[in-house]
Design a protein around this motif. Sequence first.
Motif, PDB file in Angstrom:
ATOM      1  N   UNK A  94      12.449  38.572  -0.159  1.00 46.64           N
ATOM      2  CA  UNK A  94      12.029  37.655  -1.221  1.00 46.64           C
ATOM      3  C   UNK A  94      11.538  38.425  -2.445  1.00 46.64           C
ATOM      4  N   UNK A  95      10.925  39.584  -2.213  1.00 45.62           N
ATOM      5  CA  UNK A  95      10.483  40.397  -3.339  1.00 45.62           C
ATOM      6  C   UNK A  95      11.622  40.947  -4.161  1.00 45.62           C
ATOM      7  N   UNK A  96      12.821  40.992  -3.582  1.00 44.58           N
ATOM      8  CA  UNK A  96      13.960  41.541  -4.303  1.00 44.58           C
ATOM      9  C   UNK A  96      14.530  40.594  -5.355  1.00 44.58           C
ATOM     10  N   UNK A  97      13.864  39.481  -5.591  1.00 43.53           N
ATOM     11  CA  UNK A  97      14.175  38.700  -6.793  1.00 43.53           C
ATOM     12  C   UNK A  97      13.687  39.443  -8.040  1.00 43.53           C
ATOM     13  N   UNK A  98      12.665  40.298  -7.862  1.00 42.43           N
ATOM     14  CA  UNK A  98      12.080  41.009  -9.004  1.00 42.43           C
ATOM     15  C   UNK A  98      13.054  41.957  -9.699  1.00 42.43           C
ATOM     16  N   UNK A 123       2.407  35.364  -5.989  1.00 41.44           N
ATOM     17  CA  UNK A 123       2.039  34.012  -5.557  1.00 41.44           C
ATOM     18  C   UNK A 123       2.932  33.564  -4.398  1.00 41.44           C
ATOM     19  N   UNK A 124       4.239  33.788  -4.554  1.00 36.19           N
ATOM     20  CA  UNK A 124       5.199  33.367  -3.531  1.00 36.19           C
ATOM     21  C   UNK A 124       4.990  34.146  -2.234  1.00 36.19           C
ATOM     22  N   UNK A 125       4.854  35.479  -2.345  1.00 36.08           N
ATOM     23  CA  UNK A 125       4.740  36.323  -1.161  1.00 36.08           C
ATOM     24  C   UNK A 125       3.421  36.110  -0.422  1.00 36.08           C
ATOM     25  N   UNK A 126       2.330  35.915  -1.163  1.00 38.10           N
ATOM     26  CA  UNK A 126       1.036  35.652  -0.518  1.00 38.10           C
ATOM     27  C   UNK A 126       1.076  34.350   0.268  1.00 38.10           C
ATOM     28  N   UNK A 127       1.740  33.351  -0.288  1.00 31.53           N
ATOM     29  CA  UNK A 127       1.876  32.066   0.403  1.00 31.53           C
ATOM     30  C   UNK A 127       2.665  32.231   1.703  1.00 31.53           C
ATOM     31  N   UNK A 128       3.769  32.953   1.625  1.00 32.35           N
ATOM     32  CA  UNK A 128       4.618  33.155   2.805  1.00 32.35           C
ATOM     33  C   UNK A 128       3.898  33.985   3.863  1.00 32.35           C
ATOM     34  N   UNK A 129       3.119  34.988   3.429  1.00 28.69           N
ATOM     35  CA  UNK A 129       2.480  35.906   4.375  1.00 28.69           C
ATOM     36  C   UNK A 129       1.498  35.205   5.310  1.00 28.69           C
ATOM     37  N   UNK A 130       0.940  34.075   4.875  1.00 25.29           N
ATOM     38  CA  UNK A 130       0.007  33.330   5.718  1.00 25.29           C
ATOM     39  C   UNK A 130       0.661  32.924   7.041  1.00 25.29           C
ATOM     40  N   UNK A 170       3.959  45.953   2.246  1.00 24.65           N
ATOM     41  CA  UNK A 170       5.231  45.326   1.902  1.00 24.65           C
ATOM     42  C   UNK A 170       5.026  44.083   1.048  1.00 24.65           C
ATOM     43  N   UNK A 171       3.907  43.432   1.230  1.00 27.47           N
ATOM     44  CA  UNK A 171       3.606  42.218   0.468  1.00 27.47           C
ATOM     45  C   UNK A 171       3.339  42.523  -1.002  1.00 27.47           C
ATOM     46  N   UNK A 172       2.422  43.454  -1.274  1.00 28.14           N
ATOM     47  CA  UNK A 172       1.988  43.726  -2.640  1.00 28.14           C
ATOM     48  C   UNK A 172       2.527  45.045  -3.190  1.00 28.14           C
ATOM     49  N   UNK A 173       2.564  46.073  -2.346  1.00 27.12           N
ATOM     50  CA  UNK A 173       2.958  47.391  -2.822  1.00 27.12           C
ATOM     51  C   UNK A 173       4.412  47.482  -3.224  1.00 27.12           C
ATOM     52  N   UNK A 174       5.323  46.989  -2.369  1.00 27.31           N
ATOM     53  CA  UNK A 174       6.746  47.107  -2.667  1.00 27.31           C
ATOM     54  C   UNK A 174       7.155  46.269  -3.880  1.00 27.31           C
ATOM     55  N   UNK A 266      16.784  32.831  -1.919  1.00 26.96           N
ATOM     56  CA  UNK A 266      18.151  33.342  -1.778  1.00 26.96           C
ATOM     57  C   UNK A 266      18.145  34.835  -1.471  1.00 26.96           C
ATOM     58  N   UNK A 267      17.299  35.568  -2.191  1.00 31.16           N
ATOM     59  CA  UNK A 267      17.190  37.005  -1.975  1.00 31.16           C
ATOM     60  C   UNK A 267      16.664  37.299  -0.574  1.00 31.16           C
ATOM     61  N   UNK A 268      15.675  36.508  -0.136  1.00 31.06           N
ATOM     62  CA  UNK A 268      15.117  36.683   1.196  1.00 31.06           C
ATOM     63  C   UNK A 268      16.145  36.454   2.283  1.00 31.06           C
ATOM     64  N   UNK A 269      16.927  35.383   2.145  1.00 38.02           N
ATOM     65  CA  UNK A 269      17.966  35.088   3.131  1.00 38.02           C
ATOM     66  C   UNK A 269      19.004  36.211   3.161  1.00 38.02           C
ATOM     67  N   UNK A 270      19.380  36.684   1.974  1.00 40.36           N
ATOM     68  CA  UNK A 270      20.377  37.750   1.872  1.00 40.36           C
ATOM     69  C   UNK A 270      19.947  38.988   2.648  1.00 40.36           C
ATOM     70  N   UNK A 271      18.721  39.452   2.416  1.00 38.81           N
ATOM     71  CA  UNK A 271      18.264  40.687   3.042  1.00 38.81           C
ATOM     72  C   UNK A 271      17.750  40.472   4.461  1.00 38.81           C
ATOM     73  N   UNK A 272      17.312  39.250   4.766  1.00 37.21           N
ATOM     74  CA  UNK A 272      16.914  38.968   6.155  1.00 37.21           C
ATOM     75  C   UNK A 272      18.086  39.178   7.103  1.00 37.21           C
ATOM     76  N   UNK A 273      19.241  38.626   6.738  1.00 39.19           N
ATOM     77  CA  UNK A 273      20.418  38.783   7.586  1.00 39.19           C
ATOM     78  C   UNK A 273      20.760  40.259   7.763  1.00 39.19           C
ATOM     79  N   UNK A 274      20.513  41.054   6.719  1.00 42.04           N
ATOM     80  CA  UNK A 274      20.835  42.476   6.763  1.00 42.04           C
ATOM     81  C   UNK A 274      19.789  43.255   7.566  1.00 42.04           C
TER      82      UNK A 274
END
Length: 495
Positions: A94-98, A123-130, A170-174, A266-274
């Motif tokens: 999901x961070x790879x949208x950046x 904001x998006x990643x912190x929400x998901x990390x919960x 991975x949440x904030x640093x990457x 979309x980015x998350x799904x793409x790299x999750x499969x990988x």
Amino acid sequence: MTKKGENKNMENGITERLLDSNKKDADNLKDRTWDEVKKLWRIGAPSILARVSSFGILVVTQAYMGHIGEIELASFSLVQNINMRFVDGILYGMGNALPTLCGQAFGAKQYHLLGIYLQQSWIILLTVSMFLVPVFIFTTPILRLLGEPEELSYYAGKLSPWFLTVLFYHLLGLSTQMYLQAQHKIMIVGWISAIAFVINFILSWLMVDKLNWGVPGAMGAMTVSVCFIFISVFFYVFGGWCKDSWKGFSKSALNELWPVVKLSISSGIMLCFDLWSGGVLVLLVSYMKNAKVSVSAFSICLNIIAWVYMIFIGFSGAASVRVANELGKGDALAAKFSIKVNLSISLTVGVIFSILALVFSENISHAFTSSNEVAQEVSSFSTLVALIILLNSVLPVLLGVAIGAGWQSLVANVNLVCLYIIGFPLAIFLGYVIHLQVKGVWMGVISGVAAQTLVLAYITWRTDWDAQVGKTMTRFNRSILPSSEEVSSDITSHA
């Protein structure tokens, strides 16, 4: 002068002009190529240093766990390749949208958008990390549910809470590193990661070898090193070294959040499969006979591949930045040329590392384990490891191109079909039905990766890059996010 002589002189003149033109074209191509190579290495080299060093922290920790004991190595491998790959696929994906958003904004000189995009990603990643933290708290019952052996599940559950620091890295640093990479400020991350790797090596030696703290010593060294990276990166961003793109926290980050959410998904799904493919592989291998040896050997192979893969991730990052920057500038030809040069360099590096994997596989395996049985198992996979390294020299660059252009949804479908409909069913068939065991699993996965690479290469080759430029310009023209002057007046805190 006769007419025949005049014609001969005219032909000679035309020939000379053609030769001069060809020479100028060749010189121009040489200059363009060299210029592009320098641009790619300015982005790629620091990114490679950062990726290799940060992943090296996990590799060093795994090596120490392997010398502590086989059950410790297998347990660490399960957490790293199942829990961390699951979480990493989501957060890193999901961070790879950046890279898409920040890279195109930087190319379009909309510098104020970079800081806003970074805050939106947080904001998006912190929400998901919960929803991801419980993966590390309930590791033992999760692995039991997946059918893992009781001993491995129990010890993996003891290790997994140590990985929470890696989760927040991975949440904030990457994501912060991607923000810096998009504006060509990745060198600082490379040096910070290299220093962290040295810290990890020294602390591991001190805590495990000298103080005999065992597992807590190895995991504690990993925790300190990872924390050093993301604290240092935050200090760099908030300390004023990104004054054009970081104006402080702003309420503007809440504007137009939904398009960023969609691209992140979309980015998350793409790299999750990988990225999840490695975890699926470890699960498949763990159900085989002699699970401790199989999982340990397979995990060592995956880590060798992954460490080399970090180099190609550097090329991938360079590809995403260069393509995104050129699309933001509106230069389709430069984007295409950059892809060709990047692929040529990455493939050359891939051939070199494939040869090294064939020659030194057994020597490398002894760095991870004291067990001769595990080392011999690793050595038997050398040809397959070399082949997948070669494929990986091309695939990450193509994924980087996709990220730079914003094709995450399309590539997600490609990854799903090639890996999960072709690769893994074939791996199960070869490994369990044909009884080729671990080698059969490898062969099935390599088939999926090969299909994935060929499809992405075809998509890249057939793309209308002028149309991609048009889409990028349209998105920026309809953006309602405020300019840098407006953002400055909306700052709630300033670094």
